[in-house]
Motif scaffolding. Structure first.
Motif, PDB file in Angstrom:
ATOM      1  N   PHE A  97       1.102  -8.330  -1.865  1.00 41.40           N
ATOM      2  CA  PHE A  97      -0.052  -7.813  -2.593  1.00 41.40           C
ATOM      3  C   PHE A  97      -0.763  -8.925  -3.376  1.00 41.40           C
ATOM      4  N   GLU A  98      -0.005  -9.845  -3.943  1.00 38.22           N
ATOM      5  CA  GLU A  98      -0.601 -10.956  -4.686  1.00 38.22           C
ATOM      6  C   GLU A  98      -1.406 -11.856  -3.743  1.00 38.22           C
ATOM      7  N   LEU A  99      -0.895 -12.121  -2.541  1.00 42.35           N
ATOM      8  CA  LEU A  99      -1.657 -12.912  -1.565  1.00 42.35           C
ATOM      9  C   LEU A  99      -2.944 -12.198  -1.168  1.00 42.35           C
ATOM     10  N   LEU A 100      -2.859 -10.893  -0.948  1.00 47.31           N
ATOM     11  CA  LEU A 100      -4.065 -10.134  -0.606  1.00 47.31           C
ATOM     12  C   LEU A 100      -5.103 -10.258  -1.714  1.00 47.31           C
ATOM     13  N   LYS A 101      -4.642 -10.174  -2.948  1.00 45.32           N
ATOM     14  CA  LYS A 101      -5.540 -10.309  -4.100  1.00 45.32           C
ATOM     15  C   LYS A 101      -6.155 -11.713  -4.136  1.00 45.32           C
ATOM     16  N   GLN A 102      -5.345 -12.741  -3.902  1.00 43.63           N
ATOM     17  CA  GLN A 102      -5.846 -14.117  -3.887  1.00 43.63           C
ATOM     18  C   GLN A 102      -6.874 -14.324  -2.780  1.00 43.63           C
ATOM     19  N   HIS A 103      -6.750 -13.550  -1.706  1.00 44.00           N
ATOM     20  CA  HIS A 103      -7.672 -13.673  -0.572  1.00 44.00           C
ATOM     21  C   HIS A 103      -8.855 -12.705  -0.682  1.00 44.00           C
ATOM     22  N   GLY A 104      -9.063 -12.142  -1.865  1.00 44.70           N
ATOM     23  CA  GLY A 104     -10.277 -11.393  -2.134  1.00 44.70           C
ATOM     24  C   GLY A 104     -10.166  -9.883  -2.184  1.00 44.70           C
ATOM     25  N   ALA A 105      -9.024  -9.327  -1.825  1.00 40.90           N
ATOM     26  CA  ALA A 105      -8.885  -7.867  -1.833  1.00 40.90           C
ATOM     27  C   ALA A 105      -8.653  -7.357  -3.250  1.00 40.90           C
ATOM     28  N   ASN A 106      -9.204  -6.179  -3.520  1.00 38.22           N
ATOM     29  CA  ASN A 106      -8.862  -5.523  -4.783  1.00 38.22           C
ATOM     30  C   ASN A 106      -8.221  -4.159  -4.534  1.00 38.22           C
ATOM     31  N   ARG A 107      -8.041  -3.812  -3.241  1.00 34.80           N
ATOM     32  CA  ARG A 107      -7.300  -2.605  -2.867  1.00 34.80           C
ATOM     33  C   ARG A 107      -6.592  -2.872  -1.545  1.00 34.80           C
ATOM     34  N   VAL A 108      -5.529  -2.125  -1.315  1.00 31.09           N
ATOM     35  CA  VAL A 108      -4.834  -2.186  -0.024  1.00 31.09           C
ATOM     36  C   VAL A 108      -4.714  -0.758   0.492  1.00 31.09           C
ATOM     37  N   GLN A 109      -4.939  -0.587   1.787  1.00 33.24           N
ATOM     38  CA  GLN A 109      -4.849   0.728   2.415  1.00 33.24           C
ATOM     39  C   GLN A 109      -4.173   0.588   3.770  1.00 33.24           C
ATOM     40  N   TRP A 120       6.160   3.695   1.378  1.00 27.85           N
ATOM     41  CA  TRP A 120       5.113   2.980   0.653  1.00 27.85           C
ATOM     42  C   TRP A 120       4.968   3.485  -0.775  1.00 27.85           C
ATOM     43  N   ARG A 121       5.279   4.748  -1.021  1.00 24.84           N
ATOM     44  CA  ARG A 121       5.225   5.270  -2.400  1.00 24.84           C
ATOM     45  C   ARG A 121       6.202   4.518  -3.293  1.00 24.84           C
ATOM     46  N   ARG A 122       7.356   4.131  -2.730  1.00 27.00           N
ATOM     47  CA  ARG A 122       8.376   3.424  -3.517  1.00 27.00           C
ATOM     48  C   ARG A 122       7.906   2.058  -3.992  1.00 27.00           C
ATOM     49  N   ILE A 123       6.888   1.510  -3.315  1.00 26.70           N
ATOM     50  CA  ILE A 123       6.389   0.199  -3.733  1.00 26.70           C
ATOM     51  C   ILE A 123       5.005   0.294  -4.372  1.00 26.70           C
ATOM     52  N   GLY A 124       4.610   1.510  -4.728  1.00 30.43           N
ATOM     53  CA  GLY A 124       3.415   1.686  -5.539  1.00 30.43           C
ATOM     54  C   GLY A 124       2.182   2.252  -4.869  1.00 30.43           C
ATOM     55  N   LEU A 125       2.184   2.431  -3.558  1.00 30.60           N
ATOM     56  CA  LEU A 125       1.010   3.006  -2.906  1.00 30.60           C
ATOM     57  C   LEU A 125       1.001   4.515  -3.085  1.00 30.60           C
ATOM     58  N   GLU A 126      -0.187   5.085  -3.117  1.00 32.62           N
ATOM     59  CA  GLU A 126      -0.338   6.531  -3.258  1.00 32.62           C
ATOM     60  C   GLU A 126      -1.082   7.084  -2.054  1.00 32.62           C
ATOM     61  N   GLU A 127      -0.712   8.287  -1.655  1.00 29.37           N
ATOM     62  CA  GLU A 127      -1.413   8.932  -0.560  1.00 29.37           C
ATOM     63  C   GLU A 127      -2.814   9.303  -1.029  1.00 29.37           C
ATOM     64  N   LYS A 128      -3.830   8.889  -0.263  1.00 29.84           N
ATOM     65  CA  LYS A 128      -5.217   9.120  -0.658  1.00 29.84           C
ATOM     66  C   LYS A 128      -5.814  10.298   0.081  1.00 29.84           C
ATOM     67  N   TYR A 129      -5.667  10.329   1.395  1.00 32.65           N
ATOM     68  CA  TYR A 129      -6.202  11.426   2.201  1.00 32.65           C
ATOM     69  C   TYR A 129      -5.546  11.391   3.565  1.00 32.65           C
ATOM     70  N   SER A 130      -5.743  12.458   4.311  1.00 32.85           N
ATOM     71  CA  SER A 130      -5.260  12.518   5.680  1.00 32.85           C
ATOM     72  C   SER A 130      -6.413  12.263   6.623  1.00 32.85           C
TER      73      SER A 130
END
Length: 136
Positions: A97-109, A120-130
């Motif tokens: 996630f830190e590398l993604l942020k360094q490469h310009g991302a501010n969200r991951v999906q 993925w919930r265990r590492i902080g991601l949340e279900e957004k939609y189906s």
């Protein structure tokens, strides 16, 4: 200790014999039919997607194919395929996630089946939609 790093398109070509089984299994398990393993290879080696690898002693243990998508207010790192032990624990996922942020991302999906959503919930991601689909 596991280190996560961005692989260049040339490194993807050189390491494809290791990466291909990880991505093939990921695509098979996800029942993804939007793209196949040949598409993943093309996107990664043409630098349209990025390949992040988790390594122990310079041996690849996991990898993620990521497409950077620009929205009006965000840059989303969309995980197209992920295999091996890429997000095995919070340390590895934190580096990723830190590398993604360094490469310009501010969200991951990423699109995921229910078992992966739980992981993925265990590492902080949340279900957004189906996602729903109808072939026309």
């Amino acid at each position: 200790m596991t280190q996560v790093r961005l692989l260049s398109p040339q490194e993807v070509r050189l390491q494809w014999s290791i990466l291909e089984p990880m991505f093939s299994k990921a695509l098979e398990m996800s029942k993804c039919n939007d793209y196949n393993i040949d598409d993943v290879y093309q996107y990664l080696t043409l630098n349209q997607w990025r390949c992040y690898a988790a390594e122990d002693d310079r041996t690849i243990k996991g990898a993620a194919a990521v497409s950077m998508m620009r929205y009006p207010h965000d840059v989303v790192a969309y995980v197209c395929a992920i295999g091996g032990r890429m997000l095995a624990n919070k340390e590895t996922s934190g580096q990723f996630f830190e590398l993604l942020k360094q490469h310009g991302a501010n969200r991951v999906q990423g699109a995921a089946r229910p078992a992966i959503v739980r992981l993925w919930r265990r590492i902080g991601l949340e279900e957004k939609y189906s996602i729903v689909e109808l072939s026309l």
